[in-house]
Design a protein around this motif. Structure first.
Motif, mmCIF file in Angstrom:
data_model
loop_
_atom_site.group_PDB
_atom_site.id
_atom_site.type_symbol
_atom_site.label_atom_id
_atom_site.label_comp_id
_atom_site.label_asym_id
_atom_site.label_seq_id
_atom_site.Cartn_x
_atom_site.Cartn_y
_atom_site.Cartn_z
ATOM 1 N N THR A 1 -17.673 2.761 -4.473
ATOM 2 C CA THR A 1 -16.741 2.907 -5.897
ATOM 3 C C THR A 1 -15.257 2.408 -5.205
ATOM 4 O O THR A 1 -15.057 2.615 -4.313
ATOM 5 N N PRO A 2 -14.608 1.832 -5.916
ATOM 6 C CA PRO A 2 -15.031 1.337 -7.453
ATOM 7 C C PRO A 2 -15.643 -0.064 -7.309
ATOM 8 O O PRO A 2 -15.910 -0.589 -6.282
ATOM 9 N N ALA B 1 -5.511 -1.436 -18.949
ATOM 10 C CA ALA B 1 -5.004 0.202 -18.919
ATOM 11 C C ALA B 1 -5.666 1.012 -18.007
ATOM 12 O O ALA B 1 -4.936 1.812 -17.222
ATOM 13 N N ARG B 2 -7.153 1.195 -17.861
ATOM 14 C CA ARG B 2 -7.785 2.031 -17.102
ATOM 15 C C ARG B 2 -7.276 2.043 -15.714
ATOM 16 O O ARG B 2 -7.058 2.811 -14.956
ATOM 17 N N CYS B 3 -7.441 0.925 -15.288
ATOM 18 C CA CYS B 3 -6.965 0.128 -13.905
ATOM 19 C C CYS B 3 -5.795 0.601 -13.490
ATOM 20 O O CYS B 3 -5.276 1.034 -12.417
ATOM 21 N N LEU B 4 -4.752 0.407 -14.389
ATOM 22 C CA LEU B 4 -3.241 0.628 -14.534
ATOM 23 C C LEU B 4 -2.856 2.095 -14.144
ATOM 24 O O LEU B 4 -2.178 2.346 -13.490
ATOM 25 N N ALA B 5 -3.683 2.870 -15.101
ATOM 26 C CA ALA B 5 -3.491 4.326 -14.957
ATOM 27 C C ALA B 5 -4.074 4.550 -13.680
ATOM 28 O O ALA B 5 -3.430 5.635 -12.979
ATOM 29 N N HIS B 6 -4.934 3.935 -13.069
ATOM 30 C CA HIS B 6 -5.628 4.613 -11.768
ATOM 31 C C HIS B 6 -4.644 4.571 -10.746
ATOM 32 O O HIS B 6 -4.291 5.255 -9.908
ATOM 33 N N ILE B 7 -4.057 3.303 -10.621
ATOM 34 C CA ILE B 7 -3.002 2.881 -9.625
ATOM 35 C C ILE B 7 -1.597 3.767 -9.627
ATOM 36 O O ILE B 7 -1.265 4.222 -8.878
ATOM 37 N N THR B 8 -1.228 4.090 -11.455
ATOM 38 C CA THR B 8 0.003 4.942 -11.755
ATOM 39 C C THR B 8 -0.537 6.338 -11.009
ATOM 40 O O THR B 8 0.304 6.879 -10.130
ATOM 41 N N LEU B 9 -1.670 6.945 -11.035
ATOM 42 C CA LEU B 9 -1.995 8.245 -10.908
ATOM 43 C C LEU B 9 -2.271 8.255 -9.251
ATOM 44 O O LEU B 9 -1.910 9.240 -8.537
ATOM 45 N N HIS B 10 -2.668 7.077 -8.447
ATOM 46 C CA HIS B 10 -2.672 7.191 -6.908
ATOM 47 C C HIS B 10 -1.309 7.354 -6.559
ATOM 48 O O HIS B 10 -1.242 8.120 -5.412
ATOM 49 N N PHE B 11 -0.547 6.603 -6.987
ATOM 50 C CA PHE B 11 1.092 6.802 -6.533
ATOM 51 C C PHE B 11 1.883 7.565 -7.087
ATOM 52 O O PHE B 11 3.066 7.921 -6.569
ATOM 53 N N ASN B 12 1.596 8.086 -8.092
ATOM 54 C CA ASN B 12 2.285 9.005 -8.932
ATOM 55 C C ASN B 12 3.729 8.263 -9.321
ATOM 56 O O ASN B 12 4.712 9.010 -9.559
ATOM 57 N N LYS C 1 -11.406 -6.276 -10.016
ATOM 58 C CA LYS C 1 -11.015 -7.531 -10.191
ATOM 59 C C LYS C 1 -9.951 -7.359 -11.558
ATOM 60 O O LYS C 1 -8.897 -7.735 -11.822
ATOM 61 N N HIS C 2 -10.181 -6.398 -12.161
ATOM 62 C CA HIS C 2 -9.501 -5.840 -13.317
ATOM 63 C C HIS C 2 -8.280 -5.199 -13.091
ATOM 64 O O HIS C 2 -7.158 -5.524 -13.687
ATOM 65 N N THR C 3 -8.104 -4.595 -11.761
ATOM 66 C CA THR C 3 -7.067 -4.107 -11.319
ATOM 67 C C THR C 3 -5.965 -5.247 -11.078
ATOM 68 O O THR C 3 -4.819 -5.271 -11.403
ATOM 69 N N VAL C 4 -6.487 -6.372 -10.366
ATOM 70 C CA VAL C 4 -5.791 -7.598 -10.128
ATOM 71 C C VAL C 4 -5.164 -8.069 -11.212
ATOM 72 O O VAL C 4 -4.027 -8.464 -11.424
ATOM 73 N N TYR C 5 -6.117 -8.475 -12.142
ATOM 74 C CA TYR C 5 -5.771 -9.089 -13.433
ATOM 75 C C TYR C 5 -4.786 -8.407 -14.196
ATOM 76 O O TYR C 5 -3.732 -8.750 -14.905
ATOM 77 N N GLY C 6 -4.940 -6.896 -14.245
ATOM 78 C CA GLY C 6 -4.120 -6.136 -14.964
ATOM 79 C C GLY C 6 -2.727 -6.036 -14.517
ATOM 80 O O GLY C 6 -1.685 -6.043 -15.188
ATOM 81 N N LEU C 7 -2.615 -5.940 -13.197
ATOM 82 C CA LEU C 7 -1.500 -6.301 -12.582
ATOM 83 C C LEU C 7 -0.885 -7.425 -12.736
ATOM 84 O O LEU C 7 0.583 -7.426 -13.156
ATOM 85 N N GLU D 1 3.775 -4.655 -0.606
ATOM 86 C CA GLU D 1 2.997 -4.019 0.807
ATOM 87 C C GLU D 1 2.037 -2.586 -0.006
ATOM 88 O O GLU D 1 0.938 -2.410 0.455
ATOM 89 N N GLN D 2 2.814 -1.947 -0.999
ATOM 90 C CA GLN D 2 1.888 -0.668 -1.496
ATOM 91 C C GLN D 2 0.893 -1.340 -2.242
ATOM 92 O O GLN D 2 -0.429 -0.606 -2.158
ATOM 93 N N ILE D 3 1.254 -2.391 -2.865
ATOM 94 C CA ILE D 3 0.043 -3.015 -3.835
ATOM 95 C C ILE D 3 -1.002 -3.470 -2.772
ATOM 96 O O ILE D 3 -2.171 -3.128 -3.196
ATOM 97 N N LEU D 4 -0.881 -4.240 -1.924
ATOM 98 C CA LEU D 4 -1.631 -4.838 -1.104
ATOM 99 C C LEU D 4 -2.530 -3.512 -0.331
ATOM 100 O O LEU D 4 -3.882 -3.729 -0.098
ATOM 101 N N ASP D 5 -1.882 -2.750 -0.004
ATOM 102 C CA ASP D 5 -2.431 -1.479 0.703
ATOM 103 C C ASP D 5 -3.644 -0.805 -0.320
ATOM 104 O O ASP D 5 -4.875 -0.698 0.031
ATOM 105 N N TYR D 6 -3.229 -0.657 -1.554
ATOM 106 C CA TYR D 6 -4.089 -0.172 -2.485
ATOM 107 C C TYR D 6 -5.312 -1.016 -2.606
ATOM 108 O O TYR D 6 -6.380 -0.454 -2.892
ATOM 109 N N LEU D 7 -5.014 -2.377 -2.847
ATOM 110 C CA LEU D 7 -6.071 -3.116 -3.157
ATOM 111 C C LEU D 7 -6.984 -3.216 -2.023
ATOM 112 O O LEU D 7 -8.371 -3.285 -2.189
ATOM 113 N N HIS D 8 -6.612 -3.223 -0.709
ATOM 114 C CA HIS D 8 -7.430 -3.182 0.606
ATOM 115 C C HIS D 8 -8.272 -1.904 0.435
ATOM 116 O O HIS D 8 -9.361 -1.915 0.920
#
Length: 94
Positions: free
Chosen positions: A71-72, A36-47, A78-84, A56-63
């Motif tokens: 950081t991070p 949830a923390r990682c998914l919240a982070h990507i949610t806030l990043h892209f609003n 890894k938790h971001t990838v697994y959470g997605l 492409e957006q996800i790959l750019d974010y992970l890159h």
């Protein structure tokens, strides 16, 4: 997570489904918290909800995450990838 729920209303429903699925599958509370923390982070990043992002957006974010030196952490990445992955399975988007 609260900030993501307030900024992107769809995140509240997404979190509830994530919580239900994690609980029913017998995964730990820390798994839910980390995903949830990682998914919240990507949610806030892209609003917007991670479900609204294209590949492409996800790959750019992970890159960007992987490219940062301090950081991070590797575990956050890894938790971001697994959470997605888990989220997309819940919504049958894989």
């Amino acid at each position: 997570m609260e900030k993501a729920c307030h900024s992107v209303p769809e995140f509240t429903d997404l979190y509830r489904k994530l919580e239900r699925s994690v609980t029913l599958s017998g995964k730990s509370q820390s798994t839910l918290t980390n995903y949830a923390r990682c998914l919240a982070h990507i949610t806030l990043h892209f609003n917007c909800s991670p479900l609204d992002l294209d590949e492409e957006q996800i790959l750019d974010y992970l890159h960007v995450l992987k490219s940062k030196n301090k950081t991070p952490s590797e575990s956050f990445f890894k938790h971001t990838v697994y959470g997605l992955r888990y989220l997309y399975r819940i919504y049958e988007l894989q």
